[in-house]
Enzyme design. Sequence first.
Site, mmCIF file in Angstrom:
data_model
loop_
_atom_site.group_PDB
_atom_site.id
_atom_site.type_symbol
_atom_site.label_atom_id
_atom_site.label_comp_id
_atom_site.label_asym_id
_atom_site.label_seq_id
_atom_site.Cartn_x
_atom_site.Cartn_y
_atom_site.Cartn_z
ATOM 1 C CE LYS A 1 -9.135 -23.314 -52.320
ATOM 2 N NZ LYS A 1 -9.951 -24.023 -51.311
ATOM 3 C CE1 TYR B 1 -7.763 -21.846 -46.766
ATOM 4 C CE2 TYR B 1 -5.836 -22.877 -47.725
ATOM 5 C CZ TYR B 1 -7.092 -22.323 -47.865
ATOM 6 O OH TYR B 1 -7.678 -22.244 -49.110
ATOM 7 N NE ARG C 1 -15.297 -22.883 -53.807
ATOM 8 C CZ ARG C 1 -15.315 -22.140 -52.712
ATOM 9 N NH1 ARG C 1 -16.458 -21.698 -52.227
ATOM 10 N NH2 ARG C 1 -14.184 -21.835 -52.099
ATOM 11 C CG ASN D 1 -13.059 -25.601 -52.593
ATOM 12 O OD1 ASN D 1 -11.880 -25.287 -52.729
ATOM 13 N ND2 ASN D 1 -13.800 -25.158 -51.589
ATOM 14 C CG HIS E 1 -9.370 -18.753 -50.495
ATOM 15 N ND1 HIS E 1 -9.977 -19.115 -49.316
ATOM 16 C CD2 HIS E 1 -8.934 -17.478 -50.326
ATOM 17 C CE1 HIS E 1 -9.889 -18.088 -48.468
ATOM 18 N NE2 HIS E 1 -9.255 -17.093 -49.057
ATOM 19 C CD GLU F 1 -7.932 -14.361 -47.024
ATOM 20 O OE1 GLU F 1 -8.404 -14.233 -48.171
ATOM 21 O OE2 GLU F 1 -8.458 -15.066 -46.144
HETATM 22 P P1 CMP Z 1 -11.524 -22.216 -48.710
HETATM 23 O O1 CMP Z 1 -12.568 -21.234 -49.106
HETATM 24 O O2 CMP Z 1 -10.197 -22.106 -49.345
HETATM 25 O O3 CMP Z 1 -11.340 -22.167 -47.120
HETATM 26 C C1 CMP Z 1 -10.985 -23.286 -46.353
HETATM 27 C C2 CMP Z 1 -10.925 -24.544 -47.155
HETATM 28 O O4 CMP Z 1 -10.980 -25.720 -46.404
HETATM 29 C C3 CMP Z 1 -12.158 -24.626 -48.040
HETATM 30 O O5 CMP Z 1 -12.095 -23.671 -49.060
HETATM 31 C C4 CMP Z 1 -12.121 -26.069 -48.478
HETATM 32 O O6 CMP Z 1 -11.223 -26.268 -49.568
HETATM 33 C C5 CMP Z 1 -11.523 -26.718 -47.237
HETATM 34 N N1 CMP Z 1 -12.550 -27.416 -46.495
HETATM 35 C C6 CMP Z 1 -13.612 -26.899 -45.890
HETATM 36 N N2 CMP Z 1 -14.341 -27.861 -45.297
HETATM 37 C C7 CMP Z 1 -13.691 -29.024 -45.548
HETATM 38 C C8 CMP Z 1 -13.940 -30.361 -45.208
HETATM 39 N N3 CMP Z 1 -15.005 -30.713 -44.472
HETATM 40 N N4 CMP Z 1 -13.068 -31.272 -45.642
HETATM 41 C C9 CMP Z 1 -11.988 -30.912 -46.363
HETATM 42 N N5 CMP Z 1 -11.695 -29.636 -46.716
HETATM 43 C C10 CMP Z 1 -12.554 -28.713 -46.317
#
Ligand code: CMP
Length: 140
Positions: free
Chosen positions: A11, A51, A104, A114, A117, A128
């Site tokens: 990311k 998403y 992470r 984070n 993904h 995906e």
């Molecule tokens: P990812 O695995 O890419 O899938 C969805 C993403 O949404 C997740 O990683 C986080 O980066 C983001 N995400 C999930 N929960 C939250 C949250 N409470 N606030 C902000 N971002 C979130």
Amino acid sequence: MAIERTFSIIKPDATRRNLTGKINAKLEDAGLRIVAQKRIQMTRENAETFYAVHKERPFFGELVDFMISGPVVVQVLEGENAVLKNREVMGATNPADADEGTIRKEFAESIEANSVHGSDSQENAAIEIAYFFSGADIVG
Ligand code: CMP
């Protein structure tokens, strides 16, 4: 155990800090092979489509803004039990909950920024992967 493929994104928080190589080393050390990889700038439409499952969540708008805030590296990873293995090496979504040694835990800045993904199932991995790669892009 079956050889699987999964989809991964490094990311914008991680590309910004030049962590692509360190993250790839963690993936490879876990036994995953990077069989396709490209650095791209996602469009807003890309991020919203990718998403879409989260579009009713309160964080959707911020998540899309973040995912287009800089380049990402999209990848196909191959290996035994690749979906689960990648989720293990990534660690929990919230870095505060991630185990020691995970990507992470080591690199993520927050639950949103984070660093990586990874697909959550083989079914989603196939969807995906197909969104970003054609069959000829993937060299196992
Ligand atoms: P990812 O695995 O890419 O899938 C969805 C993403 O949404 C997740 O990683 C986080 O980066 C983001 N995400 C999930 N929960 C939250 C949250 N409470 N606030 C902000 N971002 C979130």
